[in-house]
Design a protein around this motif. Structure first.
Motif, PDB file in Angstrom:
ATOM      1  N   ALA A 167      11.639  -0.998  12.927  1.00 32.22           N
ATOM      2  CA  ALA A 167      10.446  -1.805  13.197  1.00 32.22           C
ATOM      3  C   ALA A 167      10.067  -2.763  12.071  1.00 32.22           C
ATOM      4  CB  ALA A 167       9.261  -0.886  13.491  1.00 32.22           C
ATOM      5  N   HIS A 168      10.382  -2.425  10.833  1.00 32.33           N
ATOM      6  CA  HIS A 168       9.891  -3.230   9.721  1.00 32.33           C
ATOM      7  C   HIS A 168      10.973  -4.075   9.045  1.00 32.33           C
ATOM      8  CE1 HIS A 168       5.978  -1.270   9.917  1.00 32.33           C
ATOM      9  NE2 HIS A 168       6.625  -0.116  10.042  1.00 32.33           N
ATOM     10  N   ALA A 169      12.093  -3.477   8.725  1.00 35.00           N
ATOM     11  CA  ALA A 169      13.132  -4.171   7.955  1.00 35.00           C
ATOM     12  C   ALA A 169      13.619  -5.464   8.610  1.00 35.00           C
ATOM     13  CB  ALA A 169      14.302  -3.228   7.678  1.00 35.00           C
ATOM     14  N   PRO A 170      13.730  -5.525   9.948  1.00 40.68           N
ATOM     15  CA  PRO A 170      14.184  -6.802  10.535  1.00 40.68           C
ATOM     16  C   PRO A 170      13.253  -7.986  10.259  1.00 40.68           C
ATOM     17  CG  PRO A 170      14.430  -5.038  12.127  1.00 40.68           C
ATOM     18  CD  PRO A 170      13.659  -4.472  10.968  1.00 40.68           C
ATOM     19  N   ARG A 171      11.990  -7.725   9.942  1.00 42.79           N
ATOM     20  CA  ARG A 171      11.027  -8.808   9.699  1.00 42.79           C
ATOM     21  C   ARG A 171      11.200  -9.451   8.330  1.00 42.79           C
ATOM     22  NH1 ARG A 171       5.504  -5.967  11.100  1.00 42.79           N
ATOM     23  NH2 ARG A 171       6.413  -4.460  12.510  1.00 42.79           N
ATOM     24  N   SER A 172      11.559  -8.632   7.335  1.00 44.60           N
ATOM     25  CA  SER A 172      11.711  -9.129   5.969  1.00 44.60           C
ATOM     26  C   SER A 172      12.367  -8.048   5.125  1.00 44.60           C
ATOM     27  CB  SER A 172      10.339  -9.481   5.375  1.00 44.60           C
ATOM     28  OG  SER A 172      10.442  -9.728   3.982  1.00 44.60           O
ATOM     29  N   PHE A 173      12.981  -8.438   4.031  1.00 46.01           N
ATOM     30  CA  PHE A 173      13.600  -7.480   3.125  1.00 46.01           C
ATOM     31  C   PHE A 173      12.550  -6.672   2.370  1.00 46.01           C
ATOM     32  CE2 PHE A 173      15.162  -6.460  -1.158  1.00 46.01           C
ATOM     33  CZ  PHE A 173      16.236  -5.646  -0.830  1.00 46.01           C
ATOM     34  N   PHE A 174      11.425  -7.298   2.054  1.00 47.81           N
ATOM     35  CA  PHE A 174      10.410  -6.683   1.202  1.00 47.81           C
ATOM     36  C   PHE A 174       9.378  -5.907   2.029  1.00 47.81           C
ATOM     37  CE2 PHE A 174      11.927 -10.426  -1.089  1.00 47.81           C
ATOM     38  CZ  PHE A 174      12.391  -9.808  -2.250  1.00 47.81           C
ATOM     39  N   PRO A 175       9.174  -4.606   1.716  1.00 48.03           N
ATOM     40  CA  PRO A 175       8.207  -3.806   2.468  1.00 48.03           C
ATOM     41  C   PRO A 175       6.787  -4.378   2.463  1.00 48.03           C
ATOM     42  CG  PRO A 175       9.609  -2.370   1.193  1.00 48.03           C
ATOM     43  CD  PRO A 175       9.922  -3.777   0.770  1.00 48.03           C
ATOM     44  N   ILE A 176       6.382  -5.019   1.389  1.00 42.27           N
ATOM     45  CA  ILE A 176       5.035  -5.583   1.322  1.00 42.27           C
ATOM     46  C   ILE A 176       4.888  -6.724   2.322  1.00 42.27           C
ATOM     47  CG2 ILE A 176       5.491  -7.237  -0.530  1.00 42.27           C
ATOM     48  CD1 ILE A 176       2.351  -5.082  -0.256  1.00 42.27           C
ATOM     49  N   GLU A 177       5.978  -7.414   2.625  1.00 44.99           N
ATOM     50  CA  GLU A 177       5.936  -8.529   3.570  1.00 44.99           C
ATOM     51  C   GLU A 177       6.120  -8.073   5.021  1.00 44.99           C
ATOM     52  OE1 GLU A 177       8.847 -11.370   2.350  1.00 44.99           O
ATOM     53  OE2 GLU A 177       7.640 -12.071   0.662  1.00 44.99           O
ATOM     54  N   ASN A 178       6.864  -6.975   5.220  1.00 43.04           N
ATOM     55  CA  ASN A 178       7.156  -6.568   6.595  1.00 43.04           C
ATOM     56  C   ASN A 178       6.230  -5.463   7.108  1.00 43.04           C
ATOM     57  OD1 ASN A 178       8.193  -4.050   5.695  1.00 43.04           O
ATOM     58  ND2 ASN A 178      10.271  -4.843   5.563  1.00 43.04           N
ATOM     59  N   GLY A 179       5.232  -5.073   6.314  1.00 40.75           N
ATOM     60  CA  GLY A 179       4.273  -4.061   6.734  1.00 40.75           C
ATOM     61  C   GLY A 179       4.822  -2.642   6.711  1.00 40.75           C
ATOM     62  N   GLY A 180       5.943  -2.437   6.052  1.00 40.13           N
ATOM     63  CA  GLY A 180       6.580  -1.131   6.055  1.00 40.13           C
ATOM     64  C   GLY A 180       6.358  -0.296   4.812  1.00 40.13           C
ATOM     65  N   ASP A 181       5.470  -0.741   3.923  1.00 37.37           N
ATOM     66  CA  ASP A 181       5.282   0.006   2.678  1.00 37.37           C
ATOM     67  C   ASP A 181       4.771   1.419   2.927  1.00 37.37           C
ATOM     68  OD1 ASP A 181       3.034  -1.378   3.541  1.00 37.37           O
ATOM     69  OD2 ASP A 181       2.259  -1.753   1.525  1.00 37.37           O
ATOM     70  N   ALA A 182       3.925   1.624   3.920  1.00 32.69           N
ATOM     71  CA  ALA A 182       3.436   2.977   4.225  1.00 32.69           C
ATOM     72  C   ALA A 182       4.576   3.849   4.742  1.00 32.69           C
ATOM     73  CB  ALA A 182       2.299   2.929   5.243  1.00 32.69           C
ATOM     74  N   ALA A 183       5.432   3.292   5.590  1.00 30.97           N
ATOM     75  CA  ALA A 183       6.559   4.062   6.125  1.00 30.97           C
ATOM     76  C   ALA A 183       7.503   4.496   5.003  1.00 30.97           C
ATOM     77  CB  ALA A 183       7.316   3.241   7.173  1.00 30.97           C
ATOM     78  N   VAL A 184       7.763   3.613   4.064  1.00 31.90           N
ATOM     79  CA  VAL A 184       8.636   3.955   2.937  1.00 31.90           C
ATOM     80  C   VAL A 184       7.990   5.044   2.079  1.00 31.90           C
ATOM     81  CG1 VAL A 184       9.672   3.075   0.805  1.00 31.90           C
ATOM     82  CG2 VAL A 184       9.732   1.691   2.870  1.00 31.90           C
ATOM     83  N   LEU A 185       6.710   4.902   1.793  1.00 32.71           N
ATOM     84  CA  LEU A 185       6.015   5.890   0.972  1.00 32.71           C
ATOM     85  C   LEU A 185       5.989   7.253   1.660  1.00 32.71           C
ATOM     86  CD1 LEU A 185       4.518   6.352  -1.663  1.00 32.71           C
ATOM     87  CD2 LEU A 185       2.418   5.655  -0.506  1.00 32.71           C
ATOM     88  N   TYR A 186       5.632   7.296   2.951  1.00 35.12           N
ATOM     89  CA  TYR A 186       5.666   8.550   3.705  1.00 35.12           C
ATOM     90  C   TYR A 186       7.070   9.165   3.666  1.00 35.12           C
ATOM     91  CZ  TYR A 186       1.142   8.095   6.171  1.00 35.12           C
ATOM     92  OH  TYR A 186      -0.173   8.030   6.511  1.00 35.12           O
ATOM     93  N   CYS A 187       8.083   8.343   3.874  1.00 34.01           N
ATOM     94  CA  CYS A 187       9.464   8.833   3.901  1.00 34.01           C
ATOM     95  C   CYS A 187       9.797   9.583   2.612  1.00 34.01           C
ATOM     96  CB  CYS A 187      10.423   7.658   4.107  1.00 34.01           C
ATOM     97  SG  CYS A 187      12.157   8.111   4.077  1.00 34.01           S
ATOM     98  N   PHE A 188       9.450   9.019   1.476  1.00 38.02           N
ATOM     99  CA  PHE A 188       9.805   9.654   0.210  1.00 38.02           C
ATOM    100  C   PHE A 188       8.888  10.819  -0.140  1.00 38.02           C
ATOM    101  CE2 PHE A 188      12.389   5.884  -0.127  1.00 38.02           C
ATOM    102  CZ  PHE A 188      13.553   6.415  -0.647  1.00 38.02           C
ATOM    103  N   ILE A 189       7.634  10.772   0.272  1.00 37.29           N
ATOM    104  CA  ILE A 189       6.760  11.932   0.074  1.00 37.29           C
ATOM    105  C   ILE A 189       7.293  13.113   0.871  1.00 37.29           C
ATOM    106  CG2 ILE A 189       4.481  12.894   0.606  1.00 37.29           C
ATOM    107  CD1 ILE A 189       3.305  10.150  -0.159  1.00 37.29           C
ATOM    108  N   PHE A 190       7.680  12.871   2.115  1.00 45.12           N
ATOM    109  CA  PHE A 190       8.187  13.954   2.946  1.00 45.12           C
ATOM    110  C   PHE A 190       9.547  14.446   2.463  1.00 45.12           C
ATOM    111  CE2 PHE A 190       5.387  11.991   6.400  1.00 45.12           C
ATOM    112  CZ  PHE A 190       4.294  12.752   5.994  1.00 45.12           C
ATOM    113  N   LEU A 191      10.350  13.563   1.889  1.00 46.20           N
ATOM    114  CA  LEU A 191      11.619  13.998   1.302  1.00 46.20           C
ATOM    115  C   LEU A 191      11.350  14.921   0.109  1.00 46.20           C
ATOM    116  CD1 LEU A 191      14.694  13.790   1.445  1.00 46.20           C
ATOM    117  CD2 LEU A 191      14.530  11.781  -0.051  1.00 46.20           C
TER     118      LEU A 191
END
Length: 145
Positions: free
Chosen positions: A90-114
């Motif tokens: 959902a996020h990466a296709p929009r832009s490489f940077f999480p801050i631009e593609n709205g995916g920063d929360a998904a990345v943070l959750y992913c690593f917290i859960f890891l």
């Protein structure tokens, strides 16, 4: 190493890990309730059996289990994978940077859960109570894993 440092690591680190687990789970749980229960109000409700509906179900069930600290490691591993997939679909296709593609929360959750999948749920969890009820110390349980 100072005695106070040892006390901080052995006493407070598992407690703070539990606080991180509980807060991350409650925040993720909101995503599941929004998708499936329209609370808080959502822009749209996904239809069954869409991928978005299944993501909501995983977030709802996983968030609840994780908040309780029940089956923490497998649930956190599953949620970490789900968030990684969500980011790349959902996020990466929009832009490489999480801050631009709205995916920063998904990345943070992913690593917290890891982290939780590896470290466990901390001292305030139902998993910890189950270990104590079975007469196993955390060290004995870890050596059997």
């Amino acid at each position: 190493m100072l005695p106070n440092t040892i006390r901080l690591e052995t006493i407070w680190a598992p407690r703070v890990l539990s606080i991180l687990r509980i807060m991350a789970a409650l925040l993720l749980l909101q995503h599941g309730t929004q998708k499936l229960l329209d609370f808080p109000a959502a822009e749209f409700m996904p239809s069954f059996p869409s991928l978005f509906w299944f993501a909501g179900a995983i977030e709802l069930v996983g968030g609840t289990l994780l908040a309780l600290g029940l089956f923490t490691r497998p649930v956190a591993f599953t949620l970490s994978g789900q968030l990684a997939v969500a980011y790349f679909m959902a996020h990466a296709p929009r832009s490489f940077f999480p801050i631009e593609n709205g995916g920063d929360a998904a990345v943070l959750y992913c690593f917290i859960f890891l982290l939780l999948a590896v470290a466990g749920g901390g001292s305030w969890s139902l998993d910890k109570l189950r270990q104590q009820g079975a007469g196993r110390t955390p060290a004995a349980a870890a050596s059997q894993a």
